[in-house]
Design an enzyme around this catalytic site. Structure first.
Site, PDB file in Angstrom:
ATOM      1  N   SER A 437       0.823  -1.216   0.000  1.00  0.00           N
ATOM      2  CA  SER A 437       0.000   0.000   0.000  1.00  0.00           C
ATOM      3  C   SER A 437       0.853   1.261   0.000  1.00  0.00           C
ATOM      4  O   SER A 437       0.342   2.334  -0.296  1.00  0.00           O
ATOM      5  CB  SER A 437      -0.978   0.015   1.171  1.00  0.00           C
ATOM      6  N   HIS A 458      -3.578  -3.543  -5.889  1.00  0.00           N
ATOM      7  CA  HIS A 458      -3.814  -3.063  -4.524  1.00  0.00           C
ATOM      8  C   HIS A 458      -5.262  -3.283  -4.118  1.00  0.00           C
ATOM      9  O   HIS A 458      -6.171  -2.647  -4.639  1.00  0.00           O
ATOM     10  CB  HIS A 458      -3.452  -1.563  -4.474  1.00  0.00           C
ATOM     11  N   GLU A 470      -7.130  -1.329  -7.098  1.00  0.00           N
ATOM     12  CA  GLU A 470      -6.314  -0.324  -7.759  1.00  0.00           C
ATOM     13  C   GLU A 470      -5.132  -1.047  -8.404  1.00  0.00           C
ATOM     14  O   GLU A 470      -4.387  -1.747  -7.725  1.00  0.00           O
ATOM     15  CB  GLU A 470      -5.814   0.628  -6.655  1.00  0.00           C
ATOM     16  N   ASN A 508      -5.351   6.152  -1.389  1.00  0.00           N
ATOM     17  CA  ASN A 508      -4.750   6.577  -0.120  1.00  0.00           C
ATOM     18  C   ASN A 508      -4.220   8.007  -0.204  1.00  0.00           C
ATOM     19  O   ASN A 508      -4.216   8.739   0.772  1.00  0.00           O
ATOM     20  CB  ASN A 508      -3.635   5.619   0.294  1.00  0.00           C
TER      21      ASN A 508
HETATM   22  P1  NAD Z   1      -0.198  -9.256   7.773  1.00  0.00           P
HETATM   23  O1  NAD Z   1       0.867  -8.958   8.717  1.00  0.00           O
HETATM   24  O2  NAD Z   1      -1.577  -9.564   8.271  1.00  0.00           O
HETATM   25  O3  NAD Z   1       0.222 -10.479   6.834  1.00  0.00           O
HETATM   26  C1  NAD Z   1       1.494 -10.662   6.301  1.00  0.00           C
HETATM   27  C2  NAD Z   1       1.725 -12.147   6.208  1.00  0.00           C
HETATM   28  O4  NAD Z   1       2.909 -12.383   5.474  1.00  0.00           O
HETATM   29  C3  NAD Z   1       1.926 -12.818   7.578  1.00  0.00           C
HETATM   30  O5  NAD Z   1       1.048 -13.913   7.700  1.00  0.00           O
HETATM   31  C4  NAD Z   1       3.379 -13.282   7.521  1.00  0.00           C
HETATM   32  O6  NAD Z   1       3.600 -14.481   8.249  1.00  0.00           O
HETATM   33  C5  NAD Z   1       3.587 -13.471   6.054  1.00  0.00           C
HETATM   34  N1  NAD Z   1       5.001 -13.444   5.674  1.00  0.00           N
HETATM   35  C6  NAD Z   1       5.963 -12.600   6.090  1.00  0.00           C
HETATM   36  N2  NAD Z   1       7.138 -12.922   5.512  1.00  0.00           N
HETATM   37  C7  NAD Z   1       6.913 -13.965   4.695  1.00  0.00           C
HETATM   38  C8  NAD Z   1       7.714 -14.734   3.826  1.00  0.00           C
HETATM   39  N3  NAD Z   1       9.007 -14.479   3.674  1.00  0.00           N
HETATM   40  N4  NAD Z   1       7.141 -15.740   3.136  1.00  0.00           N
HETATM   41  C9  NAD Z   1       5.836 -15.999   3.277  1.00  0.00           C
HETATM   42  N5  NAD Z   1       5.023 -15.311   4.091  1.00  0.00           N
HETATM   43  C10 NAD Z   1       5.544 -14.303   4.789  1.00  0.00           C
HETATM   44  O7  NAD Z   1      -0.257  -8.021   6.763  1.00  0.00           O
HETATM   45  P2  NAD Z   1      -1.431  -7.546   5.805  1.00  0.00           P
HETATM   46  O8  NAD Z   1      -2.218  -6.513   6.486  1.00  0.00           O
HETATM   47  O9  NAD Z   1      -2.103  -8.723   5.229  1.00  0.00           O
HETATM   48  O10 NAD Z   1      -0.621  -6.782   4.675  1.00  0.00           O
HETATM   49  C11 NAD Z   1       0.098  -7.468   3.687  1.00  0.00           C
HETATM   50  C12 NAD Z   1       0.457  -6.516   2.569  1.00  0.00           C
HETATM   51  O11 NAD Z   1      -0.722  -5.926   2.055  1.00  0.00           O
HETATM   52  C13 NAD Z   1       1.347  -5.361   2.963  1.00  0.00           C
HETATM   53  O12 NAD Z   1       2.206  -5.062   1.910  1.00  0.00           O
HETATM   54  C14 NAD Z   1       0.371  -4.225   3.186  1.00  0.00           C
HETATM   55  O13 NAD Z   1       0.955  -2.957   2.992  1.00  0.00           O
HETATM   56  C15 NAD Z   1      -0.619  -4.509   2.109  1.00  0.00           C
HETATM   57  N6  NAD Z   1      -1.963  -3.956   2.315  1.00  0.00           N
HETATM   58  C16 NAD Z   1      -2.554  -3.981   3.539  1.00  0.00           C
HETATM   59  C17 NAD Z   1      -3.815  -3.459   3.714  1.00  0.00           C
HETATM   60  C18 NAD Z   1      -4.487  -3.499   5.048  1.00  0.00           C
HETATM   61  O14 NAD Z   1      -5.523  -2.831   5.209  1.00  0.00           O
HETATM   62  N7  NAD Z   1      -3.982  -4.233   5.998  1.00  0.00           N
HETATM   63  C19 NAD Z   1      -4.501  -2.913   2.616  1.00  0.00           C
HETATM   64  C20 NAD Z   1      -3.896  -2.935   1.364  1.00  0.00           C
HETATM   65  C21 NAD Z   1      -2.623  -3.453   1.224  1.00  0.00           C
END
Ligand code: NAD
Length: 729
Positions: A437, A458, A470, A508
């Site tokens: 994001s 996204h 997006e 955003n």
């Molecule tokens: P999260 O922390 O809930 O999930 C991340 C997951 O990735 C975890 O389960 C972790 O164990 C796993 N992980 C980490 N390193 C790893 C690896 N090397 N191999 C495999 N798995 C691995 O985070 P999230 O909120 O799901 O966000 C994930 C991505 O999405 C980020 O880039 C974030 O910026 C983006 N994002 C988040 C949102 C939101 O509202 N949370 C919205 C849009 C985009």
């Protein structure tokens, strides 16, 4: 013109079949309506014709009015709309009276509707004017009047007939919320009269048996009383007073269609049926003349559909996804896995530990179980969807994936590592997408051996509910990757916008200044209640302070720190940071820890504002006008949208408007930020910007493009409505 055909059977039943050429779904045009009218005349005049069945040759009955026709009607002005609607009323009323003697109510010809499937809008208003409605028990079919969803209301008698058929209270969810029902539920609600496997055969048999009394609508019979009571009946009184308060509470008075609908129902209930139709037509005309309905239809129907159908898709071969690999089974990855598997796509869901991957898969099971509890999902469907998701830790299981969506931690090093590990096993033609994001796509693409096949997809949280996706092009992203992302979004039935790589992309980028403007006002001593209510009274779903509580204050702190590091001296938001850094220091991180700008009880229910806020930021004795607060909150978002367009981050204002409404709930009544500027008028917008700039600083300076549009008396849609980019113009 062959939208309808007429076929008189040997038994004397005329079958009028709706079948618009070259369309999978019937939609009503003015020409179609005229043809239908001529067939009704023919049936009523022909002595050999005993009655009529109106049906469709397609799997559905009809999707509604062609909304482009509504745009045409509007071009003729109020009088043309009113006359056009009254003409429609006349045709439908002719069907309803079917040649009967108005005094004795005898001698009419029975006319039944036979619905094979979906019947929406005019596709239900026409059946409602018939004497009996037969529907196939088709569970996929949707029956209802969804007009309110695009800023209008049922104006071809649907409002008046439904209220008189079922009473105002019972009709309310169908009219005010556009509630759609499957045929079984529509029968239970009393919208359709009978379910029949072969609705045409059943309708035909009914027509042949129908007696004079079967053709008389309750409202045409002597002594008719509206179910639930008319406005001055004691029960009706409660309904109408309650409905007005409820609608105002839900819409904050910003949706002209909801108010007009209520007025048409209330006033119509006081007069005879034909006069009620006239009243409905007048209110319908007033809604069509309101710029909000034009803007809502354009963004929420015409342009949304155009984007879903690939208006901005590069012309390359079909890129349908058959197997997607999802890296990271956290909140986002788990949600993406669910929507993909639910759309029939094979999914490999990878996380660092098998427990985490399985937890991600269990998220889908949870959603499906809720669906089962609500009888929307079957056990078989659940097994099928879960059967498509393979939870794993081994990257070798990604072999054969034609798309990867990466959703691991927001850390460039972790992202680079998983990009390389995945690319080592996936086919060379596969596309790699990141769900980041905040990190630039072009920077993350440096870890890829195939940057032209690297892209941002996204999603918004929660993934299964949020309809916008997006798509972000990095510097090197090629057409195939864009097409792949768009085809994937089409498969999962969401709405895409395609933007270029820049800080916070589009959504955003616009929502952060909204939150920040609210927080600045707190520091200035503006009442938090005024801030939040001003936002809601202009149609924002959440006030900025509630929104930051929902998304979490520590996330705000993190984003502020990263932005400041990237911008250095030019960073403009120190006043905002002072508030949120202090809030974080107080341990108030938002809803997730039960303490933010608002208080929360043990069950997580939001209460009043936290009193520590007023103690630290005392409210000023002189409070600003409501409009000033609203202008600040709206302009903060809208100017950012214009800057994104001016800079070429956004290439199409249609995407800017659709994306704003679906992505962050930007005042849907306005049709989106660009549509709002057009409604306001660019000259007035510049005036507001100049005033706000003088008093609150350069963040409100009108962008050159807005000034130019104002100077030339132009509009955004007049200049860019066909999808032209500002850069190309
Ligand atoms: P999260 O922390 O809930 O999930 C991340 C997951 O990735 C975890 O389960 C972790 O164990 C796993 N992980 C980490 N390193 C790893 C690896 N090397 N191999 C495999 N798995 C691995 O985070 P999230 O909120 O799901 O966000 C994930 C991505 O999405 C980020 O880039 C974030 O910026 C983006 N994002 C988040 C949102 C939101 O509202 N949370 C919205 C849009 C985009």
């Amino acid at each position: 013109m062959t939208d309808f055909t007429y076929d008189l059977g040997a038994d004397g039943v005329a079958i009028i079949t709706w079948d618009v050429p070259n369309k999978s779904m019937n939609v009503m045009s003015l020409e179609g309506f005229a043809l239908l009218d001529s067939f009704i005349d023919r049936a009523l005049a022909d002595e050999a014709c005993k009655g009529v069945v109106i049906t469709s040759a397609k799997k559905d009955f009809a999707g509604g009015m062609d909304l482009n026709v509504i745009a045409q009607m509007r071009a003729g002005g109020a009088e043309a709309i009113f006359n056009g609607v009254m003409q429609m009323h006349a045709v439908l009323r002719k069907i309803e009276r079917a040649g009967m003697d108005p005094k004795t109510l005898k001698g009419g010809k029975p006319i039944a509707a036979a619905l094979p499937g979906t019947a929406l809008g005019i596709g239900l208003e026409l059946p409602l004017s018939c004497h009996r409605i037969f529907a196939a028990p088709n569970e996929k079919a949707k029956i209802g009047l969804p007009e309110i969803m695009v800023g209008i209301f049922p104006g071809a008698g649907g409002t008046t007939r439904l209220v008189r058929k079922m009473g105002a209270m019972v009709a309310a969810p169908f009219l005010l919320e556009g509630k759609l029902s499957a045929p079984k539920a529509a029968k239970a609600a009393g919208i359709v009269d009978e379910l029949a496997e072969d609705p045409v055969a059943a309708a035909r048999a009914w027509v042949l048996e129908a007696k004079d009394a079967d053709l008389v609508k309750p409202w045409d019979a002597k002594g008719y009383k509206m179910p639930g009571g008319a406005p001055y009946h004691p029960a009706g009184f409660m309904t109408f007073v309650g409905a007005s308060a409820m609608v105002h509470g839900k819409t904050m008075g910003v949706y002209p269609a909801a108010k007009a609908l209520l007025s048409a129902v209330y006033e119509g209930a006081l007069v005879p049926f034909d006069q009620a139709l006239r009243i409905e037509a007048r209110w319908f005309t007033s809604v069509l003349m309101n710029p909000s309905s034009t803007a809502m239809i354009r963004s929420l129907f015409i342009n949304k559909e155009a984007l879903e159908k690939g208006a901005n898709r590069p012309k390359v071969a079909d890129q349908t996804v058959s197997k997607v690999g999802i890296l990271g089974a956290g909140m986002m990855g788990a949600g993406i896995a669910y929507v993909a598997a639910n759309a029939g796509i094979e999914v490999v869901l990878i996380d660092a530990s098998i427990e985490a991957a399985e937890r991600g898969k269990a998220y889908s099971a949870g959603i499906l179980d809720k669906g089962i509890a609500r009888k929307k999902v079957t056990e078989e469907k659940k097994a099928e969807v879960l059967g498509r998701i393979t939870a794993a830790t081994d990257y070798a299981t990604l072999a054969g994936c034609d798309l990867i969506v990466e959703a691991v931690f927001e850390d460039p090093k972790v992202k680079a590592e998983v990009t390389q590990r995945a690319e080592a096993v996936i086919p060379t033609g596969a596309v790699f997408a990141t769900n980041t994001s905040t990190l630039p796509i072009s920077m993350l693409a440096k870890a890829s051996v195939r940057p032209e096949q690297f892209i941002g997809i996204h999603f918004f949280s929660p993934v299964d509910k949020m309809m916008l996706v997006e798509i972000i092009k990095g510097e090197k992203t090629g057409d195939v990757a864009v097409a792949k992302a768009l085809d994937f979004v089409r498969q999962i039935r969401k709405t895409p916008i395609v933007v270029n790589d820049a800080r916070f992309f589009y959504a955003n980028r616009c929502i952060i200044p909204y939150i920040n403007e609210g927080i600045r006002m707190v520091a200035e001593g503006v009442s938090p209640t005024l801030i939040e209510n001003a936002a809601k009274l202009v149609g924002m779903p959440l006030g900025p302070l509630q929104l930051v509580d929902e998304t979490s204050i520590d996330l705000g702190v993190k984003i502020a720190k990263a932005t400041k590091a990237a911008m250095g001296e030019a960073y403009p938001d120190a006043a905002v940071d002072e508030v949120i850094f202090w809030m974080a220091d107080q341990g108030r991180l938002g809803r997730k820890n039960g303490a933010g700008f608002y208080t929360y009880d043990a069950a997580g229910k939001r209460g009043d504002f936290w009193d520590g806020l007023a103690a630290h930021y005392p409210q000023a004795s002189a409070q600003p006008e409501l409009h000033e607060v609203q202008h600040r909150l709206l302009m903060a978002q809208v100017l950012e949208a214009v800057r994104a367009f001016e800079a070429g981050v956004l290439e199409d204002i249609r995407e800017g408007d659709v994306g704003a409404i679906l992505g962050w709930g930007f005042a849907p009544w306005s049709g989106g930020p660009f549509a709002w500027l057009d409604i306001l008028g660019a000259a007035r917008a510049v005036e507001i910007c100049d005033d706000l700039t003088a008093r609150f600083g350069p963040r409100f300076e009108a962008p050159a493009l807005l000034r130019d549009i104002a100077a030339k008396g132009d509009g955004f849609y007049a200049r860019f409505g066909g999808g032209q980019s500002a850069k190309a113009a």
